[in-house]
Design an enzyme around this catalytic site. Structure first.
Site, short mmCIF file in Angstrom:
data_model
loop_
_atom_site.label_atom_id
_atom_site.label_comp_id
_atom_site.label_asym_id
_atom_site.label_seq_id
_atom_site.Cartn_x
_atom_site.Cartn_y
_atom_site.Cartn_z
N GLU A 47 0.85 -1.19 0.00
CA GLU A 47 0.00 0.00 0.00
C GLU A 47 0.89 1.24 0.00
O GLU A 47 1.59 1.51 0.97
CB GLU A 47 -0.92 0.01 1.23
CG GLU A 47 -1.77 1.27 1.33
CD GLU A 47 -2.50 1.41 2.65
OE1 GLU A 47 -2.85 2.56 3.01
OE2 GLU A 47 -2.72 0.39 3.35
N ARG A 51 0.64 10.44 0.06
CA ARG A 51 1.00 11.50 1.00
C ARG A 51 2.28 12.23 0.59
O ARG A 51 2.76 13.09 1.33
CB ARG A 51 1.19 10.92 2.41
CG ARG A 51 -0.04 10.25 2.96
CD ARG A 51 0.17 9.79 4.40
NE ARG A 51 -0.69 8.67 4.75
CZ ARG A 51 -0.62 8.01 5.90
NH1 ARG A 51 0.29 8.34 6.78
NH2 ARG A 51 -1.45 7.02 6.14
N THR A 74 -4.47 6.30 1.49
CA THR A 74 -4.90 7.67 1.75
C THR A 74 -5.71 8.21 0.56
O THR A 74 -5.57 9.37 0.16
CB THR A 74 -3.70 8.60 2.07
OG1 THR A 74 -2.74 7.89 2.85
CG2 THR A 74 -4.16 9.80 2.89
N LYS A 134 -11.17 -1.47 6.51
CA LYS A 134 -9.99 -1.13 7.29
C LYS A 134 -10.45 -0.55 8.63
O LYS A 134 -11.37 0.27 8.66
CB LYS A 134 -9.14 -0.11 6.53
CG LYS A 134 -7.95 0.44 7.32
CD LYS A 134 -7.04 1.23 6.41
CE LYS A 134 -7.01 2.69 6.75
NZ LYS A 134 -5.92 3.41 6.06
#
Length: 213
Positions: A47, A51, A74, A134
Site C-alpha cells: 500500500e 502523502r 490515503t 480497514k
C-alpha cells in the site's frame, strides 16, 4: 449489477500475506529496491500512500516488480481513484468511508478498502455492499479488544486494522477471527530507508510474513 466492493478480488489480495506494508515514500529511486525487498521477504501486497509528491511515480515503479501487488493508500476522492488506476494500482485504501467517496468508488474498476472506526460506520459501509473494511486508527481507537467486540454483532465483516501496529501487536490482531491481515510500517524503519539497508527490510518482511499462525 456490480457490487460496490468486489469481495472476491479484495479477499484474494488481502489473504496473500498477514501484513500489508504501508509505504510513505517520495524518493522514486528507492521504489524498485524497496518493493523487491518486501516481495522477497514474503510481503507482496504493497500500500503506497498518496502523502508525498512522487507517490504515483513510486507506485508505477513498484508495479514493475514481479510478484508485487501495488495499491494506493490515503485515497480521499474521485481524483485520487482515477490516478490510482492510471498508476497501475490493483486496489485502493481510504482512511474513512464518506458517502461521496463510496459513491465515487462505484465507478472504479479496482476494489476499495474503506476505513471505519465505529460500529455505525461499519454498518453504513456494509449497507453499501462492503464486507472488507480497514479499522483505522486501530491502536488509538482501542486496538484488538475493540475488533474482538465487533466480531459477534458484525459477523459478516472482515477487517484489516492499521495504525500504531508493530510486530508484537500484529500477532494479537491476527489471532482474531474477523481479521484477515494488518497494515503497518514497522517493516520499513526510517533509518533503514535512509541508509538503503534493503537487506534489513527484507529480513523484517520475512519476520512479518511468518506471523500467520
Amino acid at each position: 449489477m456490480l457490487m460496490p466492493q468486489d469481495a472476491t478480488a479484495i479477499r484474494s489480495i488481502l489473504s496473500l500475506a498477514p501484513v500489508v506494508p504501508v509505504i510513505i515514500l517520495d524518493d522514486v529511486s528507492q521504489a524498485l529496491p524497496l518493493a523487491e525487498a518486501l516481495v522477497a521477504g514474503g510481503l507482496p501486497v504493497l500500500e503506497v500512500t498518496l502523502r508525498t509528491p512522487n507517490a504515483l511515480k513510486v507506485m508505477e515503479e513498484m508495479a514493475k516488480v514481479s510478484g508485487a501487488i501495488v495499491g494506493s493508500g490515503t485515497v480521499r476522492n474521485a481524483a485520487h481513484m482515477k490516478s490510482s488506476v492510471d498508476a497501475g494500482c490493483r486496489f485502493m485504501v481510504s482512511p474513512g468511508a464518506s458517502p461521496r467517496l463510496l459513491d465515487a468508488a462505484d465507478d472504479i474498476a479496482i476494489p476499495l478498502l474503506p476505513g471505519i472506526g465505529t460500529p455505525t460506520e461499519a454498518m453504513a459501509a456494509a449497507e453499501r455492499g462492503y464486507s472488507f473494511l480497514k479499522f483505522f486508527p486501530a491502536e488509538a481507537l482501542g486496538g484488538a479488544p475493540v475488533l474482538k467486540a465487533f466480531a459477534s454483532p458484525l459477523p459478516d465483516i472482515t477487517f484489516c486494522p492499521t495504525g500504531g501496529i508493530d510486530v508484537v501487536k500484529a500477532k494479537t490482531y491476527l489471532s482474531l477471527p474477523n481479521v484477515i491481515c494488518v497494515g503497518g510500517s514497522w517493516i520499513m524503519p526510517a533509518d533503514a530507508l535512509a541508509s538503503g539497508d534493503f537487506a534489513r527490510i527484507e529480513a523484517l518482511a520475512k519476520e512479518a510474513s511468518a506471523l500467520r499462525a
